[in-house]
Enzyme design. Structure first.
Site, PDB file in Angstrom:
ATOM      1  CG  ASN A  86      -2.112  -0.934   1.038  1.00 38.80           C
ATOM      2  OD1 ASN A  86      -2.587  -1.146  -0.074  1.00 38.80           O
ATOM      3  ND2 ASN A  86      -2.573  -1.514   2.131  1.00 38.80           N
ATOM      4  N   GLY A 114      -7.241  -9.227   1.175  1.00 45.99           N
ATOM      5  CA  GLY A 114      -6.917  -9.597   2.551  1.00 45.99           C
ATOM      6  C   GLY A 114      -6.619 -11.072   2.702  1.00 45.99           C
ATOM      7  CE  LYS A 162      -6.021  -2.260  -1.649  1.00 47.20           C
ATOM      8  NZ  LYS A 162      -5.279  -2.021  -0.454  1.00 47.20           N
ATOM      9  CD  GLU A 169     -11.071  -1.442   3.374  1.00 48.79           C
ATOM     10  OE1 GLU A 169     -10.263  -1.280   4.319  1.00 48.79           O
ATOM     11  OE2 GLU A 169     -10.803  -2.093   2.357  1.00 48.79           O
TER      12      GLU A 169
END
Length: 291
Positions: A86, A114, A162, A169
């Protein structure tokens, strides 16, 4: 095809196993894992045929930067470095330029999935030049579920998408957390496990996150009493808000969700327990024990 995976944590291990299940030859390096095939990056290079592909699946920041710089001095022209962590997309743009100056390719891959990715696949948002991305597509399509992979743009675009994904999210998780807190405090003796269960079927708010919340209630009880209401943030929400400010784009939901995580560190609230439980369910992120 052949790939060198650097990092065998929650995600890297699952990705390695999934690639091997799809017939790819994956060599590995992680100084903290005994099952690695190489004892150093130099040894990992020797185990790969040119043009090589090195996939970094390690925490963003100094660890990734150090490994990237080491690979810059180690890899041969034509090799590709993939960053699947990330990382900030600005760092990815810089790394692509540094790699290009040495005749190397750089690809940034935003990875979502995940701890469940091994079983259901990893959604992949890939940025980089056409040639290395096309060459690595067998790897990307093996990792991803059907229709779960896209080459979204040039270097930096994968990590940018992302970043926004993780900002969204934040907002989705916070909405579930607040709604269930309202029900938890209501005058009615509501069974939150039951409600999360029925919302999974036919409801407008059904989603994978809701399914994970149902699993969390089953595992920890409807009160989530063994989970401390303390929610970490890994940076992507902050970066999303920063970019929104630069673009003059209002993001009140994502901003509020980030600030709610800050608040969770100072006060006891049920919504924070819900968010912490969800992060544990989909990403394997550690939770603080209550008490």
């Amino acid at each position: 095809m052949q790939l060198g995976m650097i990092g065998l944590g929650r995600m890297g291990n699952g990705m390695t196993e999934r690639l091997r299940e799809h017939g790819h030859d994956v060599r590995t390096y992680d100084p903290n894992v005994e099952s690695r095939t190489a004892g150093s990056l130099e040894e990992l290079k020797e185990q790969l045929d040119a043009p090589r592909a090195f996939w970094l699946m390690i925490p963003a920041g100094k660890i990734t930067e150090d490994a990237f710089q080491q690979l810059l001095g180690l890899a041969d022209p034509g090799d590709t470095i993939v960053d699947g962590g990330n990382s900030n997309f600005r760092d990815s743009q810089r790394r692509a330029a540094e790699a290009q100056a040495k005749g190397l390719h750089f690809v940034d891959a935003g990875v979502s999935g995940g701890i469940w990715g091994l079983k259901v696949g990893f959604c992949l948002m890939v940025g980089g030049e056409d040639e290395p991305v096309q060459r690595l597509e067998p790897v990307f399509t093996a990792l991803a579920p059907d229709d779960g992979y896209a080459h979204v743009g040039p270097a930096g675009a994968g990590h940018f998408v992302k970043m926004v994904h993780n900002g969204i999210e934040y907002g989705l998780m916070q909405a579930y957390a607040e709604g269930f807190e309202v029900m938890e405090h209501s005058e009615f003796d509501l069974d939150l496990l039951q409600i999360a269960g029925i919302w999974r079927y036919g409801s407008v708010v059904r989603s994978w996150l809701l399914e994970l919340l149902y699993d969390a209630f089953q595992q920890h009880g409807a009160g989530l009493d063994d989970i401390a209401p303390f929610v970490e943030d890994s940076g992507e929400g902050r970066w999303t808000i920063h970019e929104a400010l630069a673009e003059n784009v209002p993001v009140p939901v994502i901003s509020a969700a980030l600030f709610a995580r800050f608040a969770s560190r100072d006060e006891q609230n049920f919504s924070a327990r819900v968010t912490a439980a969800l992060r544990n369910q989909f990403g394997g992120h550690a939770v603080k024990a209550a008490g």
